[in-house]
Write an enzyme that holds these catalytic residues in place. Structure first.
Site, PDB file in Angstrom:
ATOM      1  N   GLU A 278      -6.407 -10.220  10.101  1.00  0.00           N
ATOM      2  CA  GLU A 278      -5.139  -9.530  10.334  1.00  0.00           C
ATOM      3  C   GLU A 278      -4.783  -9.550  11.823  1.00  0.00           C
ATOM      4  O   GLU A 278      -3.617  -9.712  12.189  1.00  0.00           O
ATOM      5  CB  GLU A 278      -5.254  -8.087   9.836  1.00  0.00           C
ATOM      6  CG  GLU A 278      -3.929  -7.448   9.523  1.00  0.00           C
ATOM      7  CD  GLU A 278      -4.124  -6.170   8.722  1.00  0.00           C
ATOM      8  OE1 GLU A 278      -3.838  -6.186   7.517  1.00  0.00           O
ATOM      9  OE2 GLU A 278      -4.574  -5.158   9.288  1.00  0.00           O
ATOM     10  N   GLU A 281      -3.483 -12.874  12.575  1.00  0.00           N
ATOM     11  CA  GLU A 281      -2.129 -13.004  12.003  1.00  0.00           C
ATOM     12  C   GLU A 281      -1.103 -12.300  12.893  1.00  0.00           C
ATOM     13  O   GLU A 281      -0.023 -12.837  13.168  1.00  0.00           O
ATOM     14  CB  GLU A 281      -2.118 -12.395  10.590  1.00  0.00           C
ATOM     15  CG  GLU A 281      -0.815 -12.620   9.842  1.00  0.00           C
ATOM     16  CD  GLU A 281      -0.779 -11.917   8.479  1.00  0.00           C
ATOM     17  OE1 GLU A 281      -1.790 -11.289   8.078  1.00  0.00           O
ATOM     18  OE2 GLU A 281       0.287 -11.983   7.833  1.00  0.00           O
ATOM     19  N   CYS A 298      -3.678  -3.146   3.117  1.00  0.00           N
ATOM     20  CA  CYS A 298      -4.964  -2.904   2.448  1.00  0.00           C
ATOM     21  C   CYS A 298      -4.947  -1.725   1.484  1.00  0.00           C
ATOM     22  O   CYS A 298      -5.875  -1.552   0.720  1.00  0.00           O
ATOM     23  CB  CYS A 298      -6.066  -2.748   3.476  1.00  0.00           C
ATOM     24  SG  CYS A 298      -5.597  -1.799   4.891  1.00  0.00           S
ATOM     25  N   SER A 318       1.333  -7.859   5.995  1.00  0.00           N
ATOM     26  CA  SER A 318       0.321  -8.854   6.337  1.00  0.00           C
ATOM     27  C   SER A 318      -0.058  -9.581   5.051  1.00  0.00           C
ATOM     28  O   SER A 318      -0.042  -8.993   3.966  1.00  0.00           O
ATOM     29  CB  SER A 318      -0.894  -8.139   6.916  1.00  0.00           C
ATOM     30  OG  SER A 318      -2.043  -8.933   6.763  1.00  0.00           O
ATOM     31  N   LYS A 357      -7.083   1.330  -6.536  1.00  0.00           N
ATOM     32  CA  LYS A 357      -7.969   0.168  -6.391  1.00  0.00           C
ATOM     33  C   LYS A 357      -8.307  -0.425  -7.756  1.00  0.00           C
ATOM     34  O   LYS A 357      -8.599  -1.609  -7.869  1.00  0.00           O
ATOM     35  CB  LYS A 357      -9.245   0.558  -5.655  1.00  0.00           C
ATOM     36  CG  LYS A 357      -9.044   0.785  -4.168  1.00  0.00           C
ATOM     37  CD  LYS A 357      -9.062  -0.513  -3.395  1.00  0.00           C
ATOM     38  CE  LYS A 357      -8.749  -0.305  -1.930  1.00  0.00           C
ATOM     39  NZ  LYS A 357      -8.251  -1.531  -1.295  1.00  0.00           N
ATOM     40  N   GLU A 360      -5.433  -2.636  -8.414  1.00  0.00           N
ATOM     41  CA  GLU A 360      -5.474  -3.808  -7.534  1.00  0.00           C
ATOM     42  C   GLU A 360      -6.468  -4.854  -8.051  1.00  0.00           C
ATOM     43  O   GLU A 360      -6.165  -6.052  -8.061  1.00  0.00           O
ATOM     44  CB  GLU A 360      -5.882  -3.374  -6.117  1.00  0.00           C
ATOM     45  CG  GLU A 360      -5.945  -4.512  -5.115  1.00  0.00           C
ATOM     46  CD  GLU A 360      -6.489  -4.070  -3.749  1.00  0.00           C
ATOM     47  OE1 GLU A 360      -7.419  -3.251  -3.694  1.00  0.00           O
ATOM     48  OE2 GLU A 360      -5.975  -4.562  -2.737  1.00  0.00           O
ATOM     49  N   GLU A 365      -3.221 -11.991  -9.138  1.00  0.00           N
ATOM     50  CA  GLU A 365      -3.447 -12.776  -7.905  1.00  0.00           C
ATOM     51  C   GLU A 365      -4.911 -12.740  -7.472  1.00  0.00           C
ATOM     52  O   GLU A 365      -5.348 -13.578  -6.687  1.00  0.00           O
ATOM     53  CB  GLU A 365      -2.643 -12.187  -6.723  1.00  0.00           C
ATOM     54  CG  GLU A 365      -1.146 -12.080  -6.909  1.00  0.00           C
ATOM     55  CD  GLU A 365      -0.724 -10.721  -7.438  1.00  0.00           C
ATOM     56  OE1 GLU A 365      -1.510 -10.092  -8.188  1.00  0.00           O
ATOM     57  OE2 GLU A 365       0.402 -10.297  -7.142  1.00  0.00           O
ATOM     58  N   CYS A 502      -7.809   7.004   3.375  1.00  0.00           N
ATOM     59  CA  CYS A 502      -8.698   6.929   2.199  1.00  0.00           C
ATOM     60  C   CYS A 502      -9.606   8.136   2.050  1.00  0.00           C
ATOM     61  O   CYS A 502     -10.062   8.418   0.944  1.00  0.00           O
ATOM     62  CB  CYS A 502      -9.558   5.686   2.274  1.00  0.00           C
ATOM     63  SG  CYS A 502      -8.587   4.225   2.001  1.00  0.00           S
TER      64      CYS A 502
HETATM   65 FE1  HC0 Z   1      -9.926   2.337   1.817  1.00  0.00          FE
HETATM   66 FE2  HC0 Z   1     -10.020  -0.020   2.534  1.00  0.00          FE
HETATM   67  S1  HC0 Z   1     -10.144   1.725   3.970  1.00  0.00           S
HETATM   68  S2  HC0 Z   1      -8.233   0.873   1.481  1.00  0.00           S
HETATM   69  O1  HC0 Z   1      -8.724   3.399   2.543  1.00  0.00           O
HETATM   70  O2  HC0 Z   1      -8.401  -1.499   4.351  1.00  0.00           O
HETATM   71  O3  HC0 Z   1      -9.782   2.845  -1.084  1.00  0.00           O
HETATM   72  O4  HC0 Z   1     -12.392   3.965   2.158  1.00  0.00           O
HETATM   73  O5  HC0 Z   1     -12.101   0.651   0.901  1.00  0.00           O
HETATM   74  O6  HC0 Z   1     -10.083  -2.258   0.562  1.00  0.00           O
HETATM   75  O7  HC0 Z   1     -12.269  -1.152   3.957  1.00  0.00           O
HETATM   76  C1  HC0 Z   1      -9.884   2.750   0.025  1.00  0.00           C
HETATM   77  C2  HC0 Z   1     -11.436   3.444   1.970  1.00  0.00           C
HETATM   78  C3  HC0 Z   1     -11.148   0.912   1.453  1.00  0.00           C
HETATM   79  C4  HC0 Z   1     -10.081  -1.465   1.348  1.00  0.00           C
HETATM   80  C5  HC0 Z   1     -11.485  -0.775   3.394  1.00  0.00           C
HETATM   81  C6  HC0 Z   1      -8.977  -0.980   3.612  1.00  0.00           C
END
Ligand code: HC0
Length: 568
Positions: A278, A281, A298, A318, A357, A360, A365, A502
């Site tokens: 990133e 980028e 993310c 990104s 998540k 996701e 993809e 998170c």
């Molecule tokens: Fe997160 Fe992550 S920091 S989104 O908040 O970027 O869920 O803890 O794991 O993938 O590393 C959540 C937390 C993650 C991802 C990381 C990011």
């Protein structure tokens, strides 16, 4: 300040304090369901009634403010009879099959019934339920358990400004539901799970995937590996009654090993890798004229939000996959080759603080070498249940360490778990690459803390780059509107869907209130501070990965495995 009496105890509290808050100061917990310390006053469950001298009517404690000389009784016969009556009415509308509920043993209604010695209501049960909503990968809504407290509606509307959950009908048919009673997956739900995090009962919960994981662990043909997100290690201890914010990294690894995972890896490693990609980028967009501001990609709840509501701004994202997915992609390519295992036989699990998540991981993809990159995602709450179910006494575990090759994460990877962390980690690397010097201070405090939108200016090679950080989708919206109007002053923006980042994810242990979030953030920065390596580009195993396999950031192999394109 005002002088009052609660249950004959004298106390002085600031003006503007509610009776409920004042009672807490003298260790009296007035029963409540709709009240939540981080939300607006609702006063619709009527469980928190008390007697105030001079008033003939019972008074709701959550919405009534103290006044000079107020004399409150919280535990009279009249009060208890009313509270018990209200509880029985709520119970009569509630599916009482507690053994089948994910919140069994961690349910505010159940705890209140225990407190009032109610085992079964004498009232006729009248559960007017909508069909179970369990067709999306992240969340399950069961209106048969809804107590109509409205906490989820507030989280969805005021906190996140997603406006999916709302009210329908009146009187006995009153319900909480998406518009037209649609299932969540047919709405603009982003699956952030902030509703589940505040629900006092089991009416909205994470989709439980623990059975899938047990099956994989017991399947001898599968090599089962697990990665753990940065924010899990400062929250998992809550489920085992450790002090809030306790750092449990070593115990967590030990527990995962006992559960039977073949290898235990750290998402902090791929957080570092994300910074390499990133950061590169961003530099490319600045120097070669790409779309700016660039926005981090993310947080999957955030991705769902921008795809669903602001798809005309998708070029600002990104192209990096999230660390979870970068890990998944590497597990089914680099790691599979290194271990000589067919990617089809590697079962990759993630432990995440996040319900989105789960969504996701199953996006079309997110496939590498013909297989899903991440096979299953467990929230912190589900991991806690697996540990409990295996009879592991978590608090007494000896600390263990992550395995290699994805076991080393720097402090920069660790701080991804807190709002502002991705930005700070990116700056530590981008600044150094662009200027050849380290940041004046490694602790970039302007983007730390719980303020909704944080901004700063970084001076790099004669340029003043403005950056911003938003957490919570309502705050993200403010920054998106500026971009829409062509008025955004920023070059780089970090967005995390959940309030606090998170550490406040929708899959974290229940009762992640603001004070708890602050403790988790403190611990995240402590992890960073105590690590010998605090910059992603100094992670020796990330550098080795580029040398042995990926080539260079944004190179051909990286592009194939670590980047994607989001679309509406
Ligand atoms: Fe997160 Fe992550 S920091 S989104 O908040 O970027 O869920 O803890 O794991 O993938 O590393 C959540 C937390 C993650 C991802 C990381 C990011």
């Amino acid at each position: 300040n005002v002088k009052i009496k609660i249950d004959n105890i004298d106390l002085i509290v600031p003006e503007g304090t509610t009776i409920l808050e004042a009672a807490k100061k003298v260790n009296i917990n007035i029963p409540h369901l709709c009240y939540h310390p981080d939300q607006a006053i609702k006063a619709n469950c009527r469980l928190c009634v008390v007697e105030v001298s001079g008033s003939k009517k019972l008074t709701p404690a959550c919405s009534s403010f103290v006044f000079e000389g107020m004399d409150v009784q919280t535990n009279t016969k009249k009060v208890r009879d009313m509270q018990k009556g209200v509880l029985e009415l709520i119970l009569a509308n509630h599916d009482q099959n507690c053994l089948k509920c994910l919140r069994n043993g961690n349910c505010e209604l159940q705890a209140l019934c225990q407190r009032f010695n109610i085992s079964k209501t004498n009232l006729e049960e009248n559960v007017d339920a909508l069909p179970l909503d369990n067709t999306n990968p992240s969340l399950v809504r069961d209106s048969a358990k809804c107590v109509k407290c409205n906490r989820c509606v507030e989280a969805c509307q005021k906190g996140q400004e997603v406006h999916v959950l709302t009210h329908s009908h009146r009187s006995v048919h009153y319900n909480i539901t998406p518009a037209y009673e649609m299932p969540l997956e047919e709405t603009f739900c982003v699956f952030c799970g902030q509703c589940a995090a505040v629900c006092p009962v089991g009416a909205i919960v994470e989709k439980d995937d623990t059975a899938k994981i047990w099956d994989a662990i017991y399947d001898p043909s599968k090599h089962v590996i697990v990665q753990v997100a940065p924010a899990v290690r400062v929250a998992l201890g809550d489920a085992f009654d450790l002090p809030k914010g306790t750092i449990v990294t070593g115990k967590m690894v030990a527990a995962l090993r006992r559960l039977g995972f073949d290898k235990i890896f750290d998402t902090n490693f791929t957080a570092d890798l994300t910074i390499m990609e990133e950061g590169t980028e961003l530099i490319k967009r600045i120097t070669e004229g790409g779309t700016l501001p660039m926005i981090t990609s993310c947080s999957p709840g955030w991705i769902n939000f921008i795809e669903g509501r602001y798809d005309h701004l998708l070029d600002h994202l990104s192209s990096c996959k999230s660390p979870q997915q970068m890990f998944g992609a590497l597990s089914k390519s680099y790691y599979a080759e290194m271990m000589g295992i067919d990617p089809k036989n590697i079962y990759t699990v993630s432990i995440m603080p996040c319900t989105a998540k789960k969504f996701e991981a199953q996006r079309p993809e997110m496939v590498t070498n013909g297989v899903q990159e991440v096979d299953a995602v467990l929230t912190t709450r589900e991991l806690a249940r697996m540990i409990q179910s295996a009879g592991i006494e978590f608090a007494g575990l000896e600390e263990d360490q992550f395995d290699n090759p994805f076991g080393i994460g720097t402090g920069a990877g660790a701080i991804f778990g807190a709002t502002g962390g991705v930005m700070e980690a990116a700056l530590r690397t981008a600044y150094e690459i662009l200027t050849g010097k380290g940041l004046p201070s490694l602790n970039f405090t302007d983007v730390r803390g719980l303020e909704g939108i944080k901004e700063s200016t970084v001076h790099i090679n004669g340029l003043d780059l403005k950056i911003a950080v938003a957490h919570g989708l309502g705050n993200a919206k403010v920054l998106l509107k500026q971009i829409e109007k062509g008025e955004s002053p920023y070059t780089f923006i970090e967005v995390m869907a959940c309030p606090g980042g998170c550490i406040g994810g929708g899959g974290q242990p229940i009762k992640s209130t603001l004070d708890v979030k602050a403790k988790r953030i403190e611990s995240i920065y402590k992890i960073d501070q105590d690590l010998p390596l605090r910059k992603s580009h100094k992670n020796p195993d990330v550098l080795k990965l580029y040398e042995d396999y990926l080539g260079e950031p944004l190179g051909h192999k990286s592009h194939e495995l670590l980047h994607t394109h989001y679309h509406s």
